[in-house]
Scaffold this active site. Structure first.
Site, short mmCIF file in Angstrom:
data_model
loop_
_atom_site.label_atom_id
_atom_site.label_comp_id
_atom_site.label_asym_id
_atom_site.label_seq_id
_atom_site.Cartn_x
_atom_site.Cartn_y
_atom_site.Cartn_z
N ASN A 9 7.41 48.31 8.06
CA ASN A 9 7.34 47.84 9.33
C ASN A 9 6.67 47.05 10.10
O ASN A 9 5.67 46.61 9.64
CB ASN A 9 6.10 49.66 9.77
CG ASN A 9 6.21 49.10 11.07
OD1 ASN A 9 6.92 48.75 11.92
ND2 ASN A 9 5.45 50.18 11.58
N LYS A 11 5.82 45.66 12.25
CA LYS A 11 5.32 45.76 13.82
C LYS A 11 5.73 44.73 14.16
O LYS A 11 6.82 43.55 14.05
CB LYS A 11 3.94 45.82 13.41
CG LYS A 11 3.61 47.36 12.32
CD LYS A 11 2.09 47.43 12.43
CE LYS A 11 2.02 49.47 11.97
NZ LYS A 11 1.01 49.68 11.66
N HIS A 95 5.47 55.92 16.65
CA HIS A 95 4.76 55.92 15.52
C HIS A 95 3.18 55.31 16.66
O HIS A 95 3.15 55.81 18.01
CB HIS A 95 4.84 54.38 15.75
CG HIS A 95 4.36 53.15 14.36
ND1 HIS A 95 2.23 52.54 14.54
CD2 HIS A 95 4.05 53.23 13.21
CE1 HIS A 95 2.18 52.87 13.33
NE2 HIS A 95 2.75 52.69 12.44
N GLU A 97 1.19 53.83 17.23
CA GLU A 97 0.25 52.04 17.84
C GLU A 97 1.11 52.50 19.44
O GLU A 97 1.16 52.37 20.11
CB GLU A 97 1.06 51.37 17.52
CG GLU A 97 -0.07 51.02 16.36
CD GLU A 97 0.51 50.28 15.37
OE1 GLU A 97 1.57 50.02 14.83
OE2 GLU A 97 -0.32 50.14 13.95
N GLU A 166 1.30 59.96 9.33
CA GLU A 166 0.53 58.33 9.52
C GLU A 166 -0.72 58.32 9.64
O GLU A 166 -0.76 58.51 10.87
CB GLU A 166 1.33 57.78 9.84
CG GLU A 166 2.66 56.67 9.39
CD GLU A 166 2.52 55.40 9.51
OE1 GLU A 166 3.04 54.75 8.72
OE2 GLU A 166 3.13 55.31 11.17
N GLY A 172 -4.24 50.15 8.50
CA GLY A 172 -4.36 49.02 8.85
C GLY A 172 -5.64 48.65 8.54
O GLY A 172 -6.49 48.17 8.62
N SER A 210 -2.01 52.44 4.95
CA SER A 210 -2.49 51.25 3.88
C SER A 210 -2.01 51.25 2.51
O SER A 210 -2.02 51.70 2.34
CB SER A 210 -3.90 51.55 3.63
OG SER A 210 -4.77 51.01 5.03
P1 13P Z 1 -0.72 49.48 7.19
O1 13P Z 1 0.80 49.83 5.39
O2 13P Z 1 -0.50 48.39 7.40
O3 13P Z 1 -1.37 50.43 6.79
O4 13P Z 1 0.74 50.47 8.06
C1 13P Z 1 1.04 51.49 8.00
C2 13P Z 1 2.06 51.65 9.48
O5 13P Z 1 1.60 51.85 10.85
C3 13P Z 1 3.50 51.42 8.76
O6 13P Z 1 4.03 52.16 9.65
#
Ligand code: 13P
Length: 248
Positions: A9, A11, A95, A97, A166, A172, A210
């Site tokens: 992803n 982002k 997601h 976010e 997740e 992150g 992560s």
């Molecule tokens: P990270 O791997 O940067 O923690 O992000 C995970 C994520 O949100 C994947 O969709």
């Protein structure tokens, strides 16, 4: 038996130049045969570019979000059919976010999953608890509520989805769920799917938060962890290649 799926992803990252460098490096770093499925979920404006870069690679194209609407007066939205036009096979829906910064509800996420399925796109339905919810002992209630909404709307074809667990506190932050913590939640989600379909074992349940080159193998070795949804590490070619190798 389903194949392990490793989805990157990106982002809100990328540029024409950076995407080209990343995908070319990834392609040249991959072994001739890759045991797992690999997908890249890229910003919508780069779908055409990345579709071209992935041609003939066996890697799949993914999007990060889509509209719950089929079409019409919804300025700024991108529909599932439009994604399909660019060869998109997977689309993230719900997601954390999107839930957090764009107020997406369980009901909206369920409708997005439905639209994706109607257009032949596999929705990767993201669920996960915040740190406060985990500390309050609400993890099970939260993830089950999120998945229940999607099962409710998509009951008859629920075995066609992919689920991504997740934990929000692991995204992150460098704080990964332990393999035991991940397996515990994945097993709950599998049981919930089993109650909804006899085909629950076909549903890939990915872990995200992560995931990196050092922890991927242990997470992916858990019986109900069928792959990874990788954020930051998917932008670093050597790290992403190590995760793909761990999935093989
Ligand atoms: P990270 O791997 O940067 O923690 O992000 C995970 C994520 O949100 C994947 O969709």
């Amino acid at each position: 038996m389903k194949k392990t799926l490793i989805a990157g992803n990106w982002k809100l990252n990328g540029s024409l130049a950076a995407n080209e460098a990343l995908v070319l490096a990834l392609r040249s770093g991959l072994p001739p045969t890759v045991a797992c499925q690999v997908a890249l979920c890229v910003p919508s404006v780069y779908l055409a570019q990345v579709q071209g870069l992935l041609a003939g690679s066996g890697l799949d194209l993914g999007a990060q979000d889509m509209s719950a609407h089929e079409g019409g007066a919804y300025t700024g939205e991108v529909s599932a059919a439009m994604l399909r036009d660019f060869g998109v096979r997977y689309c993230l829906v719900g997601h954390s976010e999107r839930r957090q910064y764009h107020g997406e509800s369980d009901a909206l996420v369920a409708l997005k999953a439905q639209r994706a399925l109607a257009c032949g796109i596999t929705p990767i339905v993201c669920v996960g608890e915040t740190l406060a919810e985990r500390e309050a002992g609400a993890t099970e209630t939260v993830v089950k509520r999120q998945l229940a909404a999607v099962i409710h709307v998509n009951g008859h074809c629920i075995s066609e989805i992919v689920v991504a667990y997740e934990p929000v506190w692991a995204i992150g932050t460098g704080k990964t769920a332990s393999a035991d913590q991940a397996q515990e939640v994945h097993a709950l989600l599998r049981a919930q799917l089993r109650a909804a379909t006899s085909q629950a074992d076909r549903v890939a349940i990915l872990y995200g938060g992560s995931m990196n080159a050092a922890n991927a193998a242990e997470l992916l070795a858990q019986p109900d962890v069928d792959g990874g949804l990788v954020g930051g590490a998917s932008l670093k070619v050597p790290d992403f290649l190590s995760i793909i190798a761990a999935a093989g």
